[in-house]
Design a protein around this motif. Sequence first.
Motif, mmCIF file in Angstrom:
data_model
loop_
_atom_site.group_PDB
_atom_site.id
_atom_site.type_symbol
_atom_site.label_atom_id
_atom_site.label_comp_id
_atom_site.label_asym_id
_atom_site.label_seq_id
_atom_site.Cartn_x
_atom_site.Cartn_y
_atom_site.Cartn_z
ATOM 1 N N UNK A 66 0.667 -1.066 0.279
ATOM 2 C CA UNK A 66 0.461 0.121 0.011
ATOM 3 C C UNK A 66 0.993 1.243 -0.136
ATOM 4 N N UNK A 67 1.448 1.236 0.404
ATOM 5 C CA UNK A 67 2.720 2.216 0.284
ATOM 6 C C UNK A 67 3.401 2.569 -0.572
ATOM 7 N N UNK A 68 4.035 1.551 -1.391
ATOM 8 C CA UNK A 68 4.478 1.534 -2.553
ATOM 9 C C UNK A 68 3.172 1.956 -3.502
ATOM 10 N N UNK A 69 2.329 1.460 -4.010
ATOM 11 C CA UNK A 69 1.152 2.350 -4.475
ATOM 12 C C UNK A 69 0.819 3.307 -4.209
ATOM 13 N N UNK A 70 0.857 3.896 -3.549
ATOM 14 C CA UNK A 70 0.615 5.039 -2.798
ATOM 15 C C UNK A 70 2.137 6.080 -3.296
ATOM 16 N N UNK A 71 3.006 5.769 -3.157
ATOM 17 C CA UNK A 71 3.664 6.583 -3.909
ATOM 18 C C UNK A 71 4.361 6.214 -5.385
ATOM 19 N N UNK A 73 1.633 6.511 -7.314
ATOM 20 C CA UNK A 73 0.675 7.516 -7.868
ATOM 21 C C UNK A 73 1.320 8.768 -8.003
ATOM 22 N N UNK A 74 2.355 8.960 -6.807
ATOM 23 C CA UNK A 74 2.950 10.365 -6.898
ATOM 24 C C UNK A 74 3.890 9.942 -8.067
ATOM 25 N N UNK A 77 2.395 10.771 -10.796
ATOM 26 C CA UNK A 77 1.850 11.981 -11.077
ATOM 27 C C UNK A 77 3.058 12.942 -11.380
ATOM 28 N N UNK A 78 3.972 12.673 -11.107
ATOM 29 C CA UNK A 78 5.430 13.476 -11.788
ATOM 30 C C UNK A 78 5.502 13.469 -13.038
ATOM 31 N N UNK A 79 5.585 12.243 -13.590
ATOM 32 C CA UNK A 79 5.773 11.521 -14.970
ATOM 33 C C UNK A 79 5.160 11.892 -15.680
ATOM 34 N N UNK A 80 4.074 12.437 -15.508
ATOM 35 C CA UNK A 80 3.077 12.832 -16.265
ATOM 36 C C UNK A 80 3.023 14.126 -16.843
ATOM 37 N N UNK A 81 3.158 15.178 -14.932
ATOM 38 C CA UNK A 81 3.056 16.835 -15.692
ATOM 39 C C UNK A 81 4.351 17.146 -15.846
ATOM 40 N N UNK A 94 4.393 2.388 -12.900
ATOM 41 C CA UNK A 94 4.945 3.159 -11.646
ATOM 42 C C UNK A 94 3.833 2.272 -10.493
ATOM 43 N N UNK A 95 2.979 2.090 -10.506
ATOM 44 C CA UNK A 95 2.030 1.160 -9.439
ATOM 45 C C UNK A 95 2.890 -0.251 -9.674
ATOM 46 N N UNK A 96 2.802 -1.042 -10.878
ATOM 47 C CA UNK A 96 3.555 -1.902 -10.601
ATOM 48 C C UNK A 96 4.937 -2.270 -11.403
ATOM 49 N N UNK A 97 5.572 -1.268 -10.892
ATOM 50 C CA UNK A 97 6.667 -1.552 -10.802
ATOM 51 C C UNK A 97 7.097 -1.668 -8.778
ATOM 52 N N UNK A 98 6.878 -0.109 -8.202
ATOM 53 C CA UNK A 98 6.783 -0.254 -6.409
ATOM 54 C C UNK A 98 5.746 -1.198 -6.463
#
Length: 117
Positions: A66-71, A73-74, A77-81, A94-98
């Motif tokens: 859960x901590x990895x999925x939260x990280x 998402x951040x 978001x950083x990669x997208x914007x 990033x979700x699957x990797x983390x």
Amino acid sequence: MAAAILIPISFFLFVFATLYLFFTTRNKERMALIEKGAEASIFVQGRPRGAAAIWKVFILNLALVLMAVGLAIFIGSFMEYNLGVDGDVAYPGSIFLMAGIGLLVGFFLTKKRENKD
């Protein structure tokens, strides 16, 4: 409309059938061993020395994922914007990797905990 009803019913029937088969087969095996005169202590399997409790391992891995999925998402978001990566690629990647990294860290922490005990 019919598929919306059939899918959950099929899922619950599958789960019920699997559990029913597991418990009835286990009961039949135990009854056969008892009839042959086997000792009842073979049914009680103690925890091997040094093995971590299963609930502790589960909580540890769940927390890390859960901590990895939260990280992730951040990071997505950083990669997208900021980096201009497409959101359809940034978030799932990033979700699957983390999540994988979180599970790997959980594995090594569990292994370290078992060796310490």
